[in-house]
Design an enzyme around this catalytic site. Structure first.
Site, PDB file in Angstrom:
ATOM      1  N   ASP A 278      -2.993   0.516  -2.723  1.00 18.61           N
ATOM      2  CA  ASP A 278      -2.106  -0.056  -1.712  1.00 18.61           C
ATOM      3  C   ASP A 278      -2.892  -0.413  -0.447  1.00 18.61           C
ATOM      4  O   ASP A 278      -3.733   0.375   0.006  1.00 18.61           O
ATOM      5  CB  ASP A 278      -1.038   1.001  -1.378  1.00 18.61           C
ATOM      6  CG  ASP A 278      -0.011   0.513  -0.384  1.00 18.61           C
ATOM      7  OD1 ASP A 278       0.711  -0.439  -0.713  1.00 18.61           O
ATOM      8  OD2 ASP A 278       0.070   1.089   0.725  1.00 18.61           O
TER       9      ASP A 278
ATOM     10  N   GLU B 140      -4.185  -4.316  -4.055  1.00 16.05           N
ATOM     11  CA  GLU B 140      -3.251  -5.147  -3.298  1.00 16.05           C
ATOM     12  C   GLU B 140      -4.076  -5.958  -2.304  1.00 16.05           C
ATOM     13  O   GLU B 140      -4.267  -5.575  -1.154  1.00 16.05           O
ATOM     14  CB  GLU B 140      -2.220  -4.295  -2.553  1.00 16.05           C
ATOM     15  CG  GLU B 140      -1.112  -5.172  -2.003  1.00 16.05           C
ATOM     16  CD  GLU B 140      -0.296  -4.546  -0.887  1.00 16.05           C
ATOM     17  OE1 GLU B 140       0.754  -5.100  -0.540  1.00 16.05           O
ATOM     18  OE2 GLU B 140      -0.716  -3.511  -0.325  1.00 16.05           O
TER      19      GLU B 140
HETATM   20  C1  GLC Z   1       2.124  -2.244   0.677  1.00 14.02           C
HETATM   21  C2  GLC Z   1       3.346  -1.994  -0.166  1.00 14.02           C
HETATM   22  C3  GLC Z   1       4.550  -2.085   0.710  1.00 14.02           C
HETATM   23  C4  GLC Z   1       4.437  -1.032   1.776  1.00 14.02           C
HETATM   24  C5  GLC Z   1       3.126  -1.167   2.557  1.00 14.02           C
HETATM   25  C6  GLC Z   1       2.845   0.023   3.410  1.00 14.02           C
HETATM   26  O1  GLC Z   1       2.106  -3.518   1.198  1.00 14.02           O
HETATM   27  O2  GLC Z   1       3.387  -2.897  -1.238  1.00 14.02           O
HETATM   28  O3  GLC Z   1       5.732  -1.941  -0.012  1.00 14.02           O
HETATM   29  O4  GLC Z   1       5.510  -1.128   2.667  1.00 14.02           O
HETATM   30  O5  GLC Z   1       2.034  -1.287   1.676  1.00 14.02           O
HETATM   31  O6  GLC Z   1       2.433   1.106   2.639  1.00 14.02           O
END
Ligand code: GLC
Length: 569
Positions: free
Chosen positions: A233, A293
């Site tokens: 993440d 991500e």
């Molecule tokens: C990422 C996740 C999202 C979350 C953010 C903070 O972007 O996909 O859902 O709110 O991280 O952890």
């Protein structure tokens, strides 16, 4: 002699099964003749545990609910599930605020339930990918509780603490992605701490080796429990400029009413790659796969996440499809060409828990179901590894809140009405046409849209022309067809404004894909290099299933049609 041969065959069968069986002795190491590893042939499925299936009927999904649906996932053609965070959490950001990385939130079950899920998944050949929230913890994590307790606390330096510029003034102008200053004042110790997301999500200090060690150990702990890898993440924001330079301010304001700015000093710092490189070493020790991500609109930047020697992320996500918000053959063609030119193994993202569902993004309101099939035809025939978002396979739509008081996602509360939050794409999975779409017997944590009556698993399994049946057919084809598994992507008719055509070509075989992205009938003539006089066999097509054979010249495609065919010399 005979028994010897049978014995040898038996040994061969066992050896081959061990190679491909999750948890088998050579798990993940086994590659196919092209050198591809299991995750390159796998279909991943992202599920949001709060919304997938409610095993104990309290309105919120849970691990036992997921276990009960594994047969459904197997039937669909899923090889690996990525579960968004299910660790203990105050749920400010619905699990992306972790208060203990080595446990399961009681709302979702227990570690025993996790082991049960993992064991049952393994029996079905489905691997489990955990979400690893690396950038920040919850403010309720014991590390932060210690850190905030005093300026001399043992873990003070595990987070980013700084003095203000002056009374009531944060250390610099950085803004949180979720609105307003990225600095939160702590009256007890008289300093500010930094949070890229909500104030309840303080950023870890990745410059501190103890943080790195503790976080790497978390991944080891889960590998030992049998997980096959992690979705990492928010990797872009692990590091900040230690000098805390102000970010350049841009004209205008954002959806929270804050000045727009370029996140020059707190996003995508080069040190991120050192961490990913080292985390990959840990992954390699456990044959783990790392999915990132990795938000970027720049293919060169995306390429760097693979690592100079393919030694960072195996699967950095390419979010560029998500920025194409209309059906457009030229736009998708351009994005695919860019990804293909980068040389990395593509991991396109069409939908996820932060993005408006593709059913709504591409649907025109009148032909949404056939357009959903069109998008599946695109997504599942490209080179690379797909990650389906739960519900896409049945044509789930966004169900955005209509009133501010109904919003659950805090960014929807902060940014209303411009930003309605992400509740709409996180609603309960639609299993059948009974109350609450069969998700729960209690009140679900988010309401299901009225369309659940027609768009649900039970109804769509009965209908041979449903979106779900289309996904099943396509996924089965994708698993067995060498050209779809291994083949090169070759673009055809590159100037066609309406129909996206390509072949996936492998040795003497090729699969042709034609996608009519327009609302009118289109006539297409194709010249497939090397297959001039070949035969064509229909594999999958819409609007209606059939095995009609078409010539390569003057193919006529109905509005939004998908035509996937095998061509041979
Ligand atoms: C990422 C996740 C999202 C979350 C953010 C903070 O972007 O996909 O859902 O709110 O991280 O952890």
């Amino acid at each position: 002699m005979r028994t010897k041969r049978i014995g040898a065959m038996f040994a061969l069968v066992i050896a081959v099964s061990l190679l491909f069986w999750p948890g088998g002795c050579s798990r993940n190491r086994g590659s196919d003749p092209e050198g591809h590893l299991w995750w390159q042939h796998a279909v991943f499925y992202e599920l949001y545990p709060r919304s997938f299936a409610d095993g104990n009927n309290d309105g919120v999904g849970d691990l036992n609910g997921i276990t009960a649906k594994l047969d459904y996932l197997k039937q669909l053609g899923v090889d690996a599930i990525w579960m968004t965070p299910c660790y203990p959490s105050p749920q400010v950001d619905f699990g992306y605020d972790v208060s203990d990385y080595e446990n399961i939130d009681p709302m979702y079950g227990t570690l025993g339930d996790f082991d049960q899920l993992a064991g049952q998944a393994k029996k079905r050949g489905i691997r489990i990918i955990m979400d690893f929230v690396m950038n920040h913890t919850s403010d309720q994590h014991e590390w932060f509780r210690d850190s905030e307790s005093s300026r001399t606390a043992q873990r003070r330096d595990w987070y980013i603490w700084r003095d203000g510029r002056g009374p009531g003034q944060p250390p610099n102008n950085w803004e949180a992605l979720f609105g307003h200053s990225a600095w939160q004042f702590d009256a007890k110790t008289g300093q500010y701490y930094y949070h890229y997301f909500y104030p309840q999500q303080p950023d870890l200090n990745w410059r501190n080796p103890a943080v790195k060690q503790a976080m790497f150990d978390v991944t080891r702990w889960w590998y030992q429990r049998g997980v096959a890898g992690f979705r990492l993440d928010a990797v872009d924001t692990l590091f900040e400029d230690p000098q805390l330079h102000d970010n350049p301010v841009l004209p205008g304001t954002n959806q929270y009413g804050d000045p727009k700015m370029e996140n020059k000093y707190n996003d995508k710092l080069p040190e991120v790659h050192d961490v990913l490189h080292d985390l990959r070493k840990v992954a390699d020790e456990h044959q783990g796969v790392l999915i990132g991500e990795t938000w970027t609109a720049d293919i060169a930047e995306l390429k760097r996440y693979y690592g100079e020697h393919n030694d960072e992320l195996q699967m950095p996500m390419n979010f560029m499809f998500a920025t194409v918000n209309k059906l457009s053959a030229p736009e998708f063609r351009k994005q695919i060409a860019a990804a293909e030119s980068s040389g990395g193994w593509p991991v396109y993202v069409l939908s996820n828990h932060d993005i408006v569902r593709s059913y709504v993004r591409y649907g025109d309101g009148a032909h949404n179901d056939v357009i959903a099939k069109l998008m599946a035809g695109l997504y599942l025939t490209l080179r690379g590894t797909p990650i389906l978002y739960y519900g896409e396979e049945i044509g789930m739509e966004n169900n955005d809140p209509q009133r501010k008081e109904d919003v659950k996602d805090p960014i929807g509360k902060i940014g209303w009405p411009q930003q309605k939050g992400r509740d709409g794409e996180r609603t309960p999975m639609q299993w059948d046409s009974s109350a609450n779409a069969g998700f729960t017997r209690a009140t679900p944590w988010l309401p299901v849209p009225p369309s659940y009556q027609s768009h649900n698993v039970e109804a769509e399994l009965k209908d041979p022309n449903s979106i779900l049946r289309f996904y099943q057919r396509l996924l089965a084809l994708r698993h067995e067809n060498p050209a779809l598994l291994e083949g090169q992507y070759v673009a055809l008719n590159e100037n066609d404004p309406n129909v996206l055509s390509y072949v996936r070509q492998y040795k003497g075989e090729a699969v042709l894909v034609m996608l009519n992205m327009s609302g009118t009938e289109q006539k297409v003539s194709l010249a497939v290099p090397g297959f001039a006089s070949g035969t064509v066999k229909n594999l999958v097509s819409t609007p209606v299933a059939g095995d009609r054979q078409l010539p390569l010249r003057d193919v006529s495609l109905p509005p939004f049609a998908v035509y996937i065919a095998e061509i041979s010399k």
